[in-house]
Write a protein that holds these residues in place. Structure first.
Motif, PDB file in Angstrom:
ATOM      1  N   TRP A 178     -30.174  30.260  17.812  1.00  0.00           N
ATOM      2  CA  TRP A 178     -30.644  29.162  18.664  1.00  0.00           C
ATOM      3  C   TRP A 178     -29.622  28.023  18.670  1.00  0.00           C
ATOM      4  CZ3 TRP A 178     -31.634  24.000  18.130  1.00  0.00           C
ATOM      5  CH2 TRP A 178     -32.319  23.382  19.176  1.00  0.00           C
ATOM      6  N   GLU A 179     -29.114  27.678  17.490  1.00  0.00           N
ATOM      7  CA  GLU A 179     -28.106  26.605  17.405  1.00  0.00           C
ATOM      8  C   GLU A 179     -26.866  26.953  18.220  1.00  0.00           C
ATOM      9  OE1 GLU A 179     -27.805  26.330  13.097  1.00  0.00           O
ATOM     10  OE2 GLU A 179     -28.886  24.414  13.138  1.00  0.00           O
ATOM     11  N   ARG A 180     -26.412  28.220  18.128  1.00  0.00           N
ATOM     12  CA  ARG A 180     -25.239  28.650  18.902  1.00  0.00           C
ATOM     13  C   ARG A 180     -25.527  28.578  20.408  1.00  0.00           C
ATOM     14  NH1 ARG A 180     -24.374  31.962  14.488  1.00  0.00           N
ATOM     15  NH2 ARG A 180     -25.603  33.696  15.286  1.00  0.00           N
ATOM     16  N   LEU A 181     -26.721  29.030  20.808  1.00  0.00           N
ATOM     17  CA  LEU A 181     -27.069  28.979  22.227  1.00  0.00           C
ATOM     18  C   LEU A 181     -27.129  27.537  22.714  1.00  0.00           C
ATOM     19  CD1 LEU A 181     -27.941  30.301  24.889  1.00  0.00           C
ATOM     20  CD2 LEU A 181     -30.310  30.186  24.051  1.00  0.00           C
ATOM     21  N   ALA A 182     -27.753  26.651  21.953  1.00  0.00           N
ATOM     22  CA  ALA A 182     -27.840  25.237  22.336  1.00  0.00           C
ATOM     23  C   ALA A 182     -26.439  24.652  22.509  1.00  0.00           C
ATOM     24  CB  ALA A 182     -28.640  24.448  21.294  1.00  0.00           C
ATOM     25  N   GLU A 183     -25.538  24.950  21.588  1.00  0.00           N
ATOM     26  CA  GLU A 183     -24.166  24.452  21.691  1.00  0.00           C
ATOM     27  C   GLU A 183     -23.452  25.041  22.902  1.00  0.00           C
ATOM     28  OE1 GLU A 183     -22.757  21.888  20.181  1.00  0.00           O
ATOM     29  OE2 GLU A 183     -24.745  21.660  19.283  1.00  0.00           O
ATOM     30  N   ARG A 184     -23.644  26.340  23.155  1.00  0.00           N
ATOM     31  CA  ARG A 184     -23.027  26.992  24.320  1.00  0.00           C
ATOM     32  C   ARG A 184     -23.492  26.322  25.608  1.00  0.00           C
ATOM     33  NH1 ARG A 184     -21.828  32.996  25.612  1.00  0.00           N
ATOM     34  NH2 ARG A 184     -21.871  33.013  27.876  1.00  0.00           N
ATOM     35  N   LEU A 185     -24.800  26.070  25.711  1.00  0.00           N
ATOM     36  CA  LEU A 185     -25.342  25.451  26.912  1.00  0.00           C
ATOM     37  C   LEU A 185     -24.850  24.018  27.066  1.00  0.00           C
ATOM     38  CD1 LEU A 185     -28.983  26.854  26.718  1.00  0.00           C
ATOM     39  CD2 LEU A 185     -27.165  27.583  28.284  1.00  0.00           C
ATOM     40  N   LYS A 211     -41.907  18.292  13.876  1.00  0.00           N
ATOM     41  CA  LYS A 211     -41.138  18.097  12.642  1.00  0.00           C
ATOM     42  C   LYS A 211     -42.063  17.749  11.469  1.00  0.00           C
ATOM     43  CE  LYS A 211     -36.525  16.798  11.855  1.00  0.00           C
ATOM     44  NZ  LYS A 211     -35.364  16.311  12.521  1.00  0.00           N
ATOM     45  N   GLY A 212     -41.932  18.510  10.375  1.00  0.00           N
ATOM     46  CA  GLY A 212     -42.713  18.289   9.175  1.00  0.00           C
ATOM     47  C   GLY A 212     -44.155  18.752   9.274  1.00  0.00           C
ATOM     48  N   GLN A 213     -44.516  19.441  10.367  1.00  0.00           N
ATOM     49  CA  GLN A 213     -45.885  19.916  10.574  1.00  0.00           C
ATOM     50  C   GLN A 213     -45.919  21.443  10.607  1.00  0.00           C
ATOM     51  OE1 GLN A 213     -47.839  18.008  13.997  1.00  0.00           O
ATOM     52  NE2 GLN A 213     -46.137  16.558  14.036  1.00  0.00           N
ATOM     53  N   VAL A 214     -47.126  21.991  10.607  1.00  0.00           N
ATOM     54  CA  VAL A 214     -47.283  23.431  10.798  1.00  0.00           C
ATOM     55  C   VAL A 214     -46.687  23.796  12.152  1.00  0.00           C
ATOM     56  CG1 VAL A 214     -48.964  25.282  11.124  1.00  0.00           C
ATOM     57  CG2 VAL A 214     -49.352  23.554   9.366  1.00  0.00           C
ATOM     58  N   GLY A 215     -45.917  24.862  12.198  1.00  0.00           N
ATOM     59  CA  GLY A 215     -45.315  25.306  13.459  1.00  0.00           C
ATOM     60  C   GLY A 215     -44.030  24.593  13.832  1.00  0.00           C
ATOM     61  N   GLU A 216     -43.407  23.898  12.870  1.00  0.00           N
ATOM     62  CA  GLU A 216     -42.133  23.226  13.160  1.00  0.00           C
ATOM     63  C   GLU A 216     -41.161  24.226  13.771  1.00  0.00           C
ATOM     64  OE1 GLU A 216     -38.472  21.102  10.757  1.00  0.00           O
ATOM     65  OE2 GLU A 216     -40.497  20.887   9.952  1.00  0.00           O
ATOM     66  N   GLN A 217     -40.491  23.805  14.857  1.00  0.00           N
ATOM     67  CA  GLN A 217     -39.623  24.723  15.596  1.00  0.00           C
ATOM     68  C   GLN A 217     -38.550  23.966  16.355  1.00  0.00           C
ATOM     69  OE1 GLN A 217     -42.043  25.822  19.473  1.00  0.00           O
ATOM     70  NE2 GLN A 217     -43.421  25.548  17.725  1.00  0.00           N
ATOM     71  N   ALA A 218     -37.423  24.609  16.524  1.00  0.00           N
ATOM     72  CA  ALA A 218     -36.379  24.115  17.409  1.00  0.00           C
ATOM     73  C   ALA A 218     -36.707  24.632  18.805  1.00  0.00           C
ATOM     74  CB  ALA A 218     -35.018  24.625  16.955  1.00  0.00           C
ATOM     75  N   THR A 219     -36.496  23.793  19.814  1.00  0.00           N
ATOM     76  CA  THR A 219     -36.808  24.214  21.172  1.00  0.00           C
ATOM     77  C   THR A 219     -35.868  23.545  22.171  1.00  0.00           C
ATOM     78  OG1 THR A 219     -38.591  24.483  22.809  1.00  0.00           O
ATOM     79  CG2 THR A 219     -38.559  22.428  21.576  1.00  0.00           C
ATOM     80  N   LEU A 220     -35.737  24.165  23.313  1.00  0.00           N
ATOM     81  CA  LEU A 220     -35.034  23.583  24.460  1.00  0.00           C
ATOM     82  C   LEU A 220     -35.581  24.234  25.718  1.00  0.00           C
ATOM     83  CD1 LEU A 220     -32.737  25.715  25.815  1.00  0.00           C
ATOM     84  CD2 LEU A 220     -31.629  25.237  23.644  1.00  0.00           C
ATOM     85  N   PHE A 221     -35.573  23.474  26.807  1.00  0.00           N
ATOM     86  CA  PHE A 221     -36.038  23.969  28.099  1.00  0.00           C
ATOM     87  C   PHE A 221     -34.976  23.699  29.153  1.00  0.00           C
ATOM     88  CE2 PHE A 221     -40.041  23.560  25.940  1.00  0.00           C
ATOM     89  CZ  PHE A 221     -40.900  24.473  26.529  1.00  0.00           C
ATOM     90  N   LEU A 222     -34.820  24.639  30.067  1.00  0.00           N
ATOM     91  CA  LEU A 222     -33.921  24.476  31.200  1.00  0.00           C
ATOM     92  C   LEU A 222     -34.443  25.288  32.368  1.00  0.00           C
ATOM     93  CD1 LEU A 222     -30.805  26.726  30.881  1.00  0.00           C
ATOM     94  CD2 LEU A 222     -32.589  26.747  29.165  1.00  0.00           C
ATOM     95  N   LEU A 223     -33.865  25.051  33.537  1.00  0.00           N
ATOM     96  CA  LEU A 223     -34.220  25.799  34.740  1.00  0.00           C
ATOM     97  C   LEU A 223     -33.056  26.681  35.148  1.00  0.00           C
ATOM     98  CD1 LEU A 223     -35.773  22.930  36.918  1.00  0.00           C
ATOM     99  CD2 LEU A 223     -36.986  24.550  35.434  1.00  0.00           C
ATOM    100  N   LEU A 246     -37.197  28.150  31.611  1.00  0.00           N
ATOM    101  CA  LEU A 246     -36.976  28.961  30.411  1.00  0.00           C
ATOM    102  C   LEU A 246     -37.086  28.081  29.179  1.00  0.00           C
ATOM    103  CD1 LEU A 246     -34.700  29.983  32.714  1.00  0.00           C
ATOM    104  CD2 LEU A 246     -34.347  31.662  30.936  1.00  0.00           C
ATOM    105  N   GLU A 247     -37.633  28.656  28.113  1.00  0.00           N
ATOM    106  CA  GLU A 247     -37.677  27.995  26.811  1.00  0.00           C
ATOM    107  C   GLU A 247     -37.064  28.920  25.784  1.00  0.00           C
ATOM    108  OE1 GLU A 247     -40.729  26.051  23.506  1.00  0.00           O
ATOM    109  OE2 GLU A 247     -41.528  27.472  24.970  1.00  0.00           O
ATOM    110  N   PHE A 248     -36.232  28.353  24.932  1.00  0.00           N
ATOM    111  CA  PHE A 248     -35.695  29.083  23.783  1.00  0.00           C
ATOM    112  C   PHE A 248     -36.096  28.306  22.553  1.00  0.00           C
ATOM    113  CE2 PHE A 248     -33.278  30.469  27.330  1.00  0.00           C
ATOM    114  CZ  PHE A 248     -33.147  31.828  27.112  1.00  0.00           C
ATOM    115  N   LYS A 249     -36.621  29.029  21.567  1.00  0.00           N
ATOM    116  CA  LYS A 249     -37.082  28.359  20.362  1.00  0.00           C
ATOM    117  C   LYS A 249     -36.680  29.149  19.139  1.00  0.00           C
ATOM    118  CE  LYS A 249     -41.537  28.284  21.419  1.00  0.00           C
ATOM    119  NZ  LYS A 249     -43.001  28.107  21.245  1.00  0.00           N
TER     120      LYS A 249
END
Length: 141
Positions: A85-92, A108-120, A127-130
């Motif tokens: 995900w980090e590599r994809l975020a940097e590529r984009l 952040k700091g809660q149940v289900g903490e996740q990295a996310t990004l959205f684009l069209l 699209l969402e990548f998490k």
């Protein structure tokens, strides 16, 4: 966790632009195609872009509030390993991508903490990548 690949067919009103987006921006290998559709290996899943008229959701996306952001509906995407995900975020970012929701860590700091990004994509499909540091949190309540 072993998953079966999904198959998803989506409408695109500009086949050439969408083909470039999925093939070049994401680097998805192309599979079978015709003059009206193209198969892609989308992170191990089968994504098919089909030439079709613009849909209502491509014209004007609906959204729902999640963690202080307006999440476009409908959307699709992939849950990646954190490093991928980090590599994809940097590529984009390096390609000057315009994000609907910039890459960040949600809940952040809660149940289900996740990295996310959205684009069209170029045709307005959202699209969402998490990613989860703990994939066991994928369905946590």
């Amino acid at each position: 966790m072993s998953l079966a690949p999904f198959h998803l067919a989506i409408p695109v009103y500009d086949l050439a632009a969408a083909r470039h987006f999925y093939g070049e921006v994401f680097g998805c290998p192309e599979g079978r195609s015709s003059e009206h559709w193209v198969d892609f290996d989308f992170f191990g899943h089968q994504l098919v872009i089909h030439e079709a008229p613009k849909t209502d959701s491509q014209e004007q996306a609906h959204s729902n509030p999640v963690d202080g952001h307006d999440v476009p509906v409908p959307h699709f995407g992939v849950v990646l390993a954190w490093e991928d995900w980090e590599r994809l975020a940097e590529r984009l970012k390096a390609r000057g991508t315009t994000f609907v929701i910039e890459p960040y860590v949600r809940f952040k700091g809660q149940v289900g903490e996740q990295a996310t990004l959205f684009l069209l994509d170029p045709c307005g499909n959202a699209l969402e990548f998490k990613a989860f540091k703990d994939i066991g949190q994928l369905f946590a309540k």
